[in-house]
Design a protein around this motif. Structure first.
Motif, PDB file in Angstrom:
ATOM      1  N   MET A 111      66.455  58.978  11.678  1.00  0.00           N
ATOM      2  CA  MET A 111      66.081  57.583  11.981  1.00  0.00           C
ATOM      3  C   MET A 111      64.603  57.535  12.371  1.00  0.00           C
ATOM      4  SD  MET A 111      67.575  54.560  11.985  1.00  0.00           S
ATOM      5  CE  MET A 111      69.337  54.942  11.991  1.00  0.00           C
ATOM      6  N   ASN A 112      63.862  56.662  11.725  1.00  0.00           N
ATOM      7  CA  ASN A 112      62.418  56.570  11.952  1.00  0.00           C
ATOM      8  C   ASN A 112      62.125  55.805  13.252  1.00  0.00           C
ATOM      9  OD1 ASN A 112      59.661  56.358  11.681  1.00  0.00           O
ATOM     10  ND2 ASN A 112      59.740  54.802  10.055  1.00  0.00           N
ATOM     11  N   LEU A 113      61.516  56.506  14.221  1.00  0.00           N
ATOM     12  CA  LEU A 113      61.143  55.895  15.510  1.00  0.00           C
ATOM     13  C   LEU A 113      59.699  56.276  15.854  1.00  0.00           C
ATOM     14  CD1 LEU A 113      64.307  56.654  17.695  1.00  0.00           C
ATOM     15  CD2 LEU A 113      63.639  54.457  16.728  1.00  0.00           C
ATOM     16  N   PRO A 114      58.743  55.508  15.393  1.00  0.00           N
ATOM     17  CA  PRO A 114      57.333  55.861  15.663  1.00  0.00           C
ATOM     18  C   PRO A 114      57.097  56.072  17.163  1.00  0.00           C
ATOM     19  CG  PRO A 114      57.458  54.034  14.123  1.00  0.00           C
ATOM     20  CD  PRO A 114      58.856  54.279  14.594  1.00  0.00           C
ATOM     21  N   ALA A 115      56.422  57.194  17.492  1.00  0.00           N
ATOM     22  CA  ALA A 115      56.237  57.577  18.893  1.00  0.00           C
ATOM     23  C   ALA A 115      55.252  56.672  19.626  1.00  0.00           C
ATOM     24  CB  ALA A 115      55.780  59.032  18.975  1.00  0.00           C
ATOM     25  N   ASP A 116      54.382  55.991  18.863  1.00  0.00           N
ATOM     26  CA  ASP A 116      53.369  55.161  19.533  1.00  0.00           C
ATOM     27  C   ASP A 116      53.900  53.784  19.901  1.00  0.00           C
ATOM     28  OD1 ASP A 116      53.585  54.571  16.798  1.00  0.00           O
ATOM     29  OD2 ASP A 116      51.574  53.685  16.745  1.00  0.00           O
ATOM     30  N   LEU A 117      55.168  53.512  19.603  1.00  0.00           N
ATOM     31  CA  LEU A 117      55.739  52.197  19.943  1.00  0.00           C
ATOM     32  C   LEU A 117      56.595  52.305  21.195  1.00  0.00           C
ATOM     33  CD1 LEU A 117      56.910  50.999  16.390  1.00  0.00           C
ATOM     34  CD2 LEU A 117      54.708  50.597  17.522  1.00  0.00           C
ATOM     35  N   LYS A 118      56.797  51.157  21.837  1.00  0.00           N
ATOM     36  CA  LYS A 118      57.768  51.055  22.933  1.00  0.00           C
ATOM     37  C   LYS A 118      59.029  50.393  22.370  1.00  0.00           C
ATOM     38  CE  LYS A 118      55.129  52.437  26.393  1.00  0.00           C
ATOM     39  NZ  LYS A 118      55.490  53.670  27.122  1.00  0.00           N
ATOM     40  N   TYR A 119      60.139  50.509  23.096  1.00  0.00           N
ATOM     41  CA  TYR A 119      61.422  50.023  22.585  1.00  0.00           C
ATOM     42  C   TYR A 119      62.198  49.322  23.699  1.00  0.00           C
ATOM     43  CZ  TYR A 119      60.226  53.037  18.694  1.00  0.00           C
ATOM     44  OH  TYR A 119      59.584  53.593  17.631  1.00  0.00           O
ATOM     45  N   THR A 120      63.229  48.568  23.285  1.00  0.00           N
ATOM     46  CA  THR A 120      64.136  47.982  24.279  1.00  0.00           C
ATOM     47  C   THR A 120      65.568  48.359  23.913  1.00  0.00           C
ATOM     48  OG1 THR A 120      64.615  45.955  23.050  1.00  0.00           O
ATOM     49  CG2 THR A 120      62.659  45.935  24.489  1.00  0.00           C
ATOM     50  N   LYS A 121      66.467  48.173  24.865  1.00  0.00           N
ATOM     51  CA  LYS A 121      67.868  48.474  24.558  1.00  0.00           C
ATOM     52  C   LYS A 121      68.469  47.423  23.623  1.00  0.00           C
ATOM     53  CE  LYS A 121      69.783  46.687  28.971  1.00  0.00           C
ATOM     54  NZ  LYS A 121      69.732  45.281  28.583  1.00  0.00           N
ATOM     55  N   GLU A 122      67.751  46.326  23.425  1.00  0.00           N
ATOM     56  CA  GLU A 122      68.187  45.324  22.437  1.00  0.00           C
ATOM     57  C   GLU A 122      67.672  45.670  21.033  1.00  0.00           C
ATOM     58  OE1 GLU A 122      66.966  44.107  25.453  1.00  0.00           O
ATOM     59  OE2 GLU A 122      68.942  43.543  26.250  1.00  0.00           O
ATOM     60  N   HIS A 123      67.209  46.899  20.860  1.00  0.00           N
ATOM     61  CA  HIS A 123      66.809  47.406  19.543  1.00  0.00           C
ATOM     62  C   HIS A 123      65.580  46.711  18.966  1.00  0.00           C
ATOM     63  CE1 HIS A 123      70.544  49.583  19.830  1.00  0.00           C
ATOM     64  NE2 HIS A 123      71.172  48.442  20.041  1.00  0.00           N
ATOM     65  N   GLU A 124      64.641  46.408  19.875  1.00  0.00           N
ATOM     66  CA  GLU A 124      63.363  45.875  19.415  1.00  0.00           C
ATOM     67  C   GLU A 124      62.289  46.930  19.636  1.00  0.00           C
ATOM     68  OE1 GLU A 124      63.386  42.421  21.825  1.00  0.00           O
ATOM     69  OE2 GLU A 124      64.788  41.388  20.506  1.00  0.00           O
ATOM     70  N   TRP A 125      61.243  46.854  18.830  1.00  0.00           N
ATOM     71  CA  TRP A 125      60.074  47.706  19.066  1.00  0.00           C
ATOM     72  C   TRP A 125      58.905  46.835  19.483  1.00  0.00           C
ATOM     73  CZ3 TRP A 125      55.929  46.358  16.141  1.00  0.00           C
ATOM     74  CH2 TRP A 125      56.156  45.822  14.864  1.00  0.00           C
ATOM     75  N   ILE A 126      57.986  47.427  20.255  1.00  0.00           N
ATOM     76  CA  ILE A 126      56.834  46.696  20.781  1.00  0.00           C
ATOM     77  C   ILE A 126      55.595  47.549  20.559  1.00  0.00           C
ATOM     78  CG2 ILE A 126      55.750  45.684  22.846  1.00  0.00           C
ATOM     79  CD1 ILE A 126      59.411  46.470  23.031  1.00  0.00           C
ATOM     80  N   LYS A 127      54.598  46.965  19.920  1.00  0.00           N
ATOM     81  CA  LYS A 127      53.321  47.658  19.763  1.00  0.00           C
ATOM     82  C   LYS A 127      52.309  46.961  20.674  1.00  0.00           C
ATOM     83  CE  LYS A 127      50.114  49.071  16.137  1.00  0.00           C
ATOM     84  NZ  LYS A 127      49.778  48.878  14.721  1.00  0.00           N
ATOM     85  N   LEU A 128      51.734  47.710  21.614  1.00  0.00           N
ATOM     86  CA  LEU A 128      50.823  47.131  22.604  1.00  0.00           C
ATOM     87  C   LEU A 128      49.376  47.338  22.168  1.00  0.00           C
ATOM     88  CD1 LEU A 128      52.694  48.542  25.712  1.00  0.00           C
ATOM     89  CD2 LEU A 128      52.654  46.146  24.984  1.00  0.00           C
ATOM     90  N   GLU A 129      48.631  46.238  22.087  1.00  0.00           N
ATOM     91  CA  GLU A 129      47.194  46.303  21.770  1.00  0.00           C
ATOM     92  C   GLU A 129      46.508  45.283  22.660  1.00  0.00           C
ATOM     93  OE1 GLU A 129      46.786  47.096  17.047  1.00  0.00           O
ATOM     94  OE2 GLU A 129      48.191  45.530  17.628  1.00  0.00           O
ATOM     95  N   GLY A 130      45.767  45.780  23.691  1.00  0.00           N
ATOM     96  CA  GLY A 130      45.151  44.867  24.648  1.00  0.00           C
ATOM     97  C   GLY A 130      46.231  44.079  25.349  1.00  0.00           C
ATOM     98  N   ASN A 131      46.097  42.745  25.362  1.00  0.00           N
ATOM     99  CA  ASN A 131      47.142  41.930  26.002  1.00  0.00           C
ATOM    100  C   ASN A 131      48.093  41.313  24.984  1.00  0.00           C
ATOM    101  OD1 ASN A 131      45.295  40.177  24.908  1.00  0.00           O
ATOM    102  ND2 ASN A 131      45.489  38.657  26.552  1.00  0.00           N
ATOM    103  N   ILE A 132      48.112  41.894  23.755  1.00  0.00           N
ATOM    104  CA  ILE A 132      48.996  41.380  22.705  1.00  0.00           C
ATOM    105  C   ILE A 132      50.081  42.417  22.398  1.00  0.00           C
ATOM    106  CG2 ILE A 132      49.146  40.646  20.281  1.00  0.00           C
ATOM    107  CD1 ILE A 132      47.593  38.657  21.975  1.00  0.00           C
ATOM    108  N   ALA A 133      51.310  41.954  22.370  1.00  0.00           N
ATOM    109  CA  ALA A 133      52.435  42.817  22.003  1.00  0.00           C
ATOM    110  C   ALA A 133      53.020  42.307  20.689  1.00  0.00           C
ATOM    111  CB  ALA A 133      53.501  42.782  23.095  1.00  0.00           C
ATOM    112  N   THR A 134      53.037  43.184  19.671  1.00  0.00           N
ATOM    113  CA  THR A 134      53.693  42.832  18.412  1.00  0.00           C
ATOM    114  C   THR A 134      55.145  43.298  18.509  1.00  0.00           C
ATOM    115  OG1 THR A 134      51.598  43.190  17.288  1.00  0.00           O
ATOM    116  CG2 THR A 134      53.568  43.065  15.903  1.00  0.00           C
ATOM    117  N   ILE A 135      56.065  42.403  18.108  1.00  0.00           N
ATOM    118  CA  ILE A 135      57.499  42.670  18.286  1.00  0.00           C
ATOM    119  C   ILE A 135      58.202  42.702  16.933  1.00  0.00           C
ATOM    120  CG2 ILE A 135      59.585  41.912  19.534  1.00  0.00           C
ATOM    121  CD1 ILE A 135      57.123  42.008  21.367  1.00  0.00           C
TER     122      ILE A 135
END
Lengths: 361, 125
Positions: free
Chosen positions: B1-25
């Motif tokens: 299963m592909n799980l990029p290490a530079d992303l954050k995750y939630t137990k609701e199965h979302e990924w979050i990419k943090l850049e400055g004060n912007i989070a891409t979901i």
């Protein structure tokens, strides 16, 4: 949990296995998915493993009389090598199951829903007279459904049977890939198609040969997910969703298989009354007017009053809208009636249609 | 299963990419494979406020429906316009073209509540 003879090949093909009626079955295949599998059947050809379905053999001199008493349709009208869609009811008119009845030279075959195999067998067995033999052949029988406009071309490569001569709801016994098969022109998709009843041990070889023969037509293995979206576009009821022991065939729109003038059968007394007085609810097909997908158990409203419940709903891959089946109060069931579906608290507009959603070529 | 290490995750199965004060979901590979083919997404509007743990949209798949939960509080700064016509991007490329919204987040301390790739991997084993 039970497995069909094709379990390993489903895994190899990327089948996402889920529990269905006590069997581990592929709901869809990795890299294809419900929408593509659905499209393969509508536009080309797909192959389903439906070996979980149950098969009973009924033989003996009193078979016809027995099946006339047990089932809704008129079994006396069946010719040898013909199949019939039918149902079974309790005395109160509620449905035990829907099924296919096949007439062979010297016996009948009943094809029942996987979830009902035990219940149905016990039901038939408990009503069976001396002169009838009933055998549950479900575990020894595999069933493949080859569906789509190229199904005949694919199957032709593997059999010497004259497929053009097998008309709708007829069948022949012959050889497919060198294995004995009952080849039936039936299906649950609305497309041209064949269902192949095989010995369990022959299923894998026939499956593999069909997939190879179908390669030039871009055949896809098709899972239970696509089976459900395909049958819903045709408004074919599914036992456990749209019909069950609390619904009778008249309100479910199965009056056409309920032959009330063939003589008495289990449930006929009540079904005649229901037919005469009119059922209190009716199964209807409806389509959503904007992007929303109805699901099982959502409420159906008319003028802000609840008039029924959704029994099946999905996104239609062909129409690209939400479609569903559900029961509404009789009188509110006419095509073109504007209704609302309570989709998680939002009342979304829908319209009752004249079935089916999809009209095959 | 592909799980990029530079992303954050939630137990609701979302990924979050943090850049400055912007989070891409977006939703994870695991989530899209569980959902199956996605028919469409109900998206928030740019400017809508989000509160951590509360729903901000819905994913309608052919067979099922799932809510989207805000992994961070803030406001929606962008939605992925490509998903309006091509919701299948979420299935085909969940960490790329299938991104769903961007949130301009307002409380950095909430970041500590997100999961690492390893933590999330443990959840879906």
């Amino acid at each position: 949990m039970k497995r069909t003879p094709l379990y390993d090949s489903h895994l190899k093909a990327g089948g996402k296995m889920v529990e269905f009626a006590g069997y581990e079955m592929p709901v869809q295949y990795a890299g294809i998915g419900i929408v593509e599998e659905h499209r393969a059947v509508r536009e080309r050809v797909g192959l389903f493993d439906v070996s979980h379905m149950g098969e009973f053999k009924v033989s003996g001199s009193d078979s016809l009389e027995f099946l006339q008493k047990m089932t809704l349709n008129d079994v006396s009208k069946l010719e040898v090598n013909q199949a019939q869609y039918s149902g079974i009811c309790y005395e109160d008119g509620g449905m035990v199951d829907d099924l296919l009845v096949y007439k062979f030279e010297d016996h009948y075959m009943l094809v029942v829903n996987a979830s009902n195999i035990e219940k149905d067998f016990d039901w038939f067995d408990s009503h069976k007279p001396e002169g009838v033999e009933l055998i549950n052949e479900s575990d020894d029988t595999a069933l493949l459904a080859l569906q789509g406009k190229y199904s005949k071309d694919v199957l032709n490569k593997l059999t010497s049977l004259a497929l053009d001569d097998i008309k709708y709801y007829r069948f022949e016994i012959g050889s497919v890939s060198g294995k004995e098969a009952t080849v039936s022109r039936t299906g649950y998709t609305g497309e041209l198609g064949f269902e192949l009843y095989l010995k369990a041990e022959d299923a894998l070889e026939v499956w593999n040969d069909l997939m190879s023969a179908g390669a030039e037509f871009d055949i896809k293995p098709t899972g239970l997910g696509a089976r459900d979206t395909l049958r819903l576009e045709m408004c074919y009821p599914l036992y456990g969703n749209d019909i069950d022991q609390t619904t009778n065939p008249i309100e479910a729109g199965l009056g056409w298989i309920t032959k009330l003038n063939k003589g008495d059968f289990i449930g006929s007394t009540l079904l005649r009354q229901i037919k005469e007085n009119g059922p209190s609810k009716r199964l209807v097909a409806f389509e959503m007017e904007r992007k929303a997908i109805p699901r099982h158990d959502y409420e159906i409203l008319l003028d802000d009053k609840i008039i029924g419940k959704v029994t099946s709903g999905t996104f239609s891959p062909t129409l690209r809208i939400g479609i569903g089946l559900g029961y509404v109060r009789a009188g509110n069931h006419k095509p073109e009636t504007e209704i609302k579906i309570d989709i998680r608290g939002r009342y979304e507009s829908a319209k009752i249609i004249k079935p089916p959603f999809y009209k095959p070529e | 299963m592909n799980l990029p290490a530079d992303l954050k995750y939630t137990k609701e199965h979302e990924w979050i990419k943090l850049e400055g004060n912007i989070a891409t979901i977006g939703v994870t590979e695991f989530a899209q494979s569980e959902l199956g083919d996605i028919a469409w997404l109900e998206m928030p509007t740019v400017g809508d406020e989000t509160r951590i743990g509360e729903t901000f949209g819905t994913i309608e798949a052919v067979k099922t429906v799932e809510d989207l939960y805000a992994p961070l509080s803030g406001k929606i700064s962008e939605i992925n316009p490509g998903l309006l016509d091509s919701p299948e991007f979420v299935n085909d490329d969940p960490y790329g073209k299938g991104w769903i919204v961007k949130i301009e987040f307002s409380d950095e301390t909430e970041i500590a509540k997100l999961l690492s790739a390893d933590d999330y991997a443990g959840l879906i084993e």
